[in-house]
Design an enzyme around this catalytic site. Structure first.
Site, PDB file in Angstrom:
ATOM      1  N   TRP A 147      16.356  -2.640  -1.818  1.00 24.35           N
ATOM      2  CA  TRP A 147      16.993  -2.859  -0.503  1.00 24.35           C
ATOM      3  C   TRP A 147      16.598  -4.194   0.089  1.00 24.35           C
ATOM      4  CZ3 TRP A 147      15.796   0.363   4.498  1.00 24.35           C
ATOM      5  CH2 TRP A 147      14.414   0.429   4.735  1.00 24.35           C
ATOM      6  N   TYR A 187       1.606  -0.427   9.031  1.00 21.29           N
ATOM      7  CA  TYR A 187       2.731  -0.486   8.097  1.00 21.29           C
ATOM      8  C   TYR A 187       3.937   0.296   8.633  1.00 21.29           C
ATOM      9  CZ  TYR A 187       4.001  -1.428   3.122  1.00 21.29           C
ATOM     10  OH  TYR A 187       4.552  -1.874   1.949  1.00 21.29           O
ATOM     11  N   TRP A 188       4.303   1.414   8.024  1.00 19.86           N
ATOM     12  CA  TRP A 188       5.498   2.134   8.483  1.00 19.86           C
ATOM     13  C   TRP A 188       5.151   3.265   9.448  1.00 19.86           C
ATOM     14  CZ3 TRP A 188      10.199   0.187   7.685  1.00 19.86           C
ATOM     15  CH2 TRP A 188      10.373  -0.708   6.633  1.00 19.86           C
ATOM     16  N   GLY A 229      11.983   3.699   1.416  1.00 19.42           N
ATOM     17  CA  GLY A 229      11.788   2.350   1.961  1.00 19.42           C
ATOM     18  C   GLY A 229      10.679   2.337   3.001  1.00 19.42           C
ATOM     19  N   GLN A 265      16.277   3.193  -4.065  1.00 21.56           N
ATOM     20  CA  GLN A 265      15.982   2.936  -2.649  1.00 21.56           C
ATOM     21  C   GLN A 265      17.256   3.116  -1.840  1.00 21.56           C
ATOM     22  OE1 GLN A 265      14.097  -0.951  -2.347  1.00 21.56           O
ATOM     23  NE2 GLN A 265      12.220  -0.058  -1.538  1.00 21.56           N
ATOM     24  N   ASP A 294       7.523   3.618   3.174  1.00 25.85           N
ATOM     25  CA  ASP A 294       6.547   4.251   2.281  1.00 25.85           C
ATOM     26  C   ASP A 294       5.602   5.262   2.923  1.00 25.85           C
ATOM     27  OD1 ASP A 294       7.703   2.274   0.784  1.00 25.85           O
ATOM     28  OD2 ASP A 294       5.831   1.423   0.059  1.00 25.85           O
ATOM     29  N   GLU A 328       6.206  -9.886   7.721  1.00 24.05           N
ATOM     30  CA  GLU A 328       6.682  -8.652   7.078  1.00 24.05           C
ATOM     31  C   GLU A 328       7.009  -7.586   8.136  1.00 24.05           C
ATOM     32  OE1 GLU A 328       3.796  -7.167   4.337  1.00 24.05           O
ATOM     33  OE2 GLU A 328       5.105  -5.622   3.507  1.00 24.05           O
ATOM     34  N   TRP A 341      13.273  -6.517  -5.429  1.00 21.49           N
ATOM     35  CA  TRP A 341      13.284  -5.154  -4.866  1.00 21.49           C
ATOM     36  C   TRP A 341      14.679  -4.802  -4.382  1.00 21.49           C
ATOM     37  CZ3 TRP A 341       8.335  -6.187  -5.837  1.00 21.49           C
ATOM     38  CH2 TRP A 341       7.443  -5.120  -5.911  1.00 21.49           C
TER      39      TRP A 341
END
Ligand code: 2M8
Length: 432
Positions: free
Chosen positions: A42, A361-362, A177, A116, A179, A405, A40
């Site tokens: 970045w 997540y984000w 990045g 990205q 998402d 992560e 991937w």
């Protein structure tokens, strides 16, 4: 090889190098075992920063792998598929992008057709700085990489400056990045796909599934069906946003490109001028004076997307950011909206926003990569105590929960995949 560390730091260092070595496929370092079997964009750039501290040759290979996959128009793709691992089931694989049918795509590997955050030149310069006495191998690498990095920046300036004011736009949440950042909720909802026209595969539990994922895939197919055409992107593509993280990273890399040009004997002036234009556009278009931070600009509505996220602060990387703007960003970072109840810096979304979700997540959790960007930005602005908060907080997260992560911003518990490459790599960079 490695810096002088105390016992605890030295075991963290060893553990981080074990993660990176285990995730090396012989060609590149995958983001994590199992979940993301390919290279991937970045992620590899961040990985190179960690590798630079103990395996400089592999650090260069990591960036070289991305640059060898560059498209003819200069676009550096966000996924480089490992042909030996395509059956491992990551969706979407090469069958969605069909890069091999594109005349401008590389012939030697299959790739995605999105990009990205362009941190590549910034990292290449950092690898050179970390190399012992600026070594000959490192200078040769910069000589090889410079035209490719310059072409990447030309692509962003030509094809991606859809707004015509100097900033690069992203055409998909994956390009940011971050998402499923709440910032993409509105532009994504406005992009109306036809009923699901592909067979849904199970996606890993931590990443957005269902309707959002359908929209992600549809945005790719509609772009692909245009032949990944720049005119289509400009005139028709439904998702087009100028993002502060992407553009601040682009700006930092443009400054780095000027320095690389000097090292390799090329002319740095065009890059310096480009950096000046980028700085002006970033401040003019994405600074929100009322909210006292940067926000993304939705080119399809012409409006700022007013959700403060970690991306809002990444322009701290800009060496010419005015002192009052930098101070306002620092105040917001330290306020109840971002520091508040969170025990760990730096939540990816405003804690007081309705979209904030500590587990999603984000949309709230803290990530080593955004912490690292903000740490570098705080150092750039001379905000030592904020840099220390980010440094100590990131080390604390890893000590407590391992190389996960991402992490819960309240109690620091680990989430998502284990043995995550960028978490390990950035820890090495912080410790070095
Ligand atoms: C996540 O993105 C991929 C798509 O590119 C996915 O959700 O499948 C994001 O966290 C992104 O920032 C990251 O580069 C990638 C690999 O770690 O995973």
């Amino acid at each position: 090889m490695g810096p002088r560390l105390n016992g605890d730091e030295s075991s963290l260092w060893q553990a981080a190098t074990r993660v990176l070595d285990a995730n090396w496929t012989g060609i590149a370092t995958t983001p994590s075992p199992g979940l993301y079997p390919h290279q991937w964009g970045w992620d590899s750039v961040f990985v190179s920063l960690g590798l630079a501290r103990y395996r400089p040759e592999r650090a260069r290979q990591e960036i070289a792998g991305l640059l060898r996959a560059q498209w003819a128009d200069g676009m550096v793709p966000h996924i480089v598929f490992n042909a030996g691992l395509v059956r491992q089931g990551y969706f979407p694989g090469p069958e969605l992008w069909l890069s091999s049918r594109q005349p401008g795509a590389p012939r030697s590997v299959e790739t995605s057709a999105l990009t990205q955050p362009p941190l590549h030149a910034f990292a290449a310069l950092r690898l050179h700085a970390a190399a012992s006495s600026g070594g000959a191998c490192s200078r040769d690498f910069l000589r090889w990489a410079y035209p490719k990095l310059a072409a990447q920046h030309e692509y962003l300036a030509d094809v991606r400056d859809v707004g015509g004011e100097g900033l690069a736009s992203i055409c998909h949440p994956w390009e940011s990045g971050m998402d499923n950042s709440p910032a993409w909720d509105r532009p994504l909802a406005a992009a109306q796909p036809p009923p699901t026209s592909y067979a849904r595969l199970p996606v890993p539990r931590s990443i957005p599934a269902g309707v959002d994922h359908d929209r992600y895939v549809w945005l790719v197919t509609t772009f692909r069906d245009s032949g990944y055409d720049a005119g289509y992107l400009r005139d028709e593509h439904p998702f087009l946003v100028e993002d502060p993280l992407f553009n601040a990273v682009y700006l930092a890399s443009t400054h780095a490109l000027a320095e690389i040009a000097e090292v390799v004997g090329a002319d740095p002036v065009p890059h310096r001028e480009a950096a000046e234009r980028l700085h002006d556009a970033l401040v003019r278009r994405l600074w929100d004076d009322e909210q006292r931070c940067f926000h993304p600009l939705d080119l399809r509505t012409g409006k700022l997307i007013r959700v403060a996220t970690a991306a809002s602060f990444v322009p701290l990387l800009d060496p010419y950011l005015s002192a009052p703007m930098a101070r306002r960003l620092a105040d917001l970072m330290l306020s109840a909206r971002f520091a508040g109840a969170a025990g760990y810096p730096m939540p990816t979304c405003d804690l007081q926003a309705s979209a904030f979700d500590r587990a999603a997540y984000w949309r709230g959790p803290t990530w080593a990569c955004t912490n690292w960007l903000l740490w570098a930005g705080a150092l750039q602005q001379g905000f030592g105590s904020i840099a220390d908060l980010l440094y100590d907080g990131t080390l604390r997260l890893v000590r407590q929960s391992g190389f996960r992560e991402f992490f819960d911003p309240f109690d620091g518990s680990g989430r998502g995949s284990h043995d995550y490459s960028w978490t390990a790599a950035l820890l090495l960079d912080l410790l070095a």
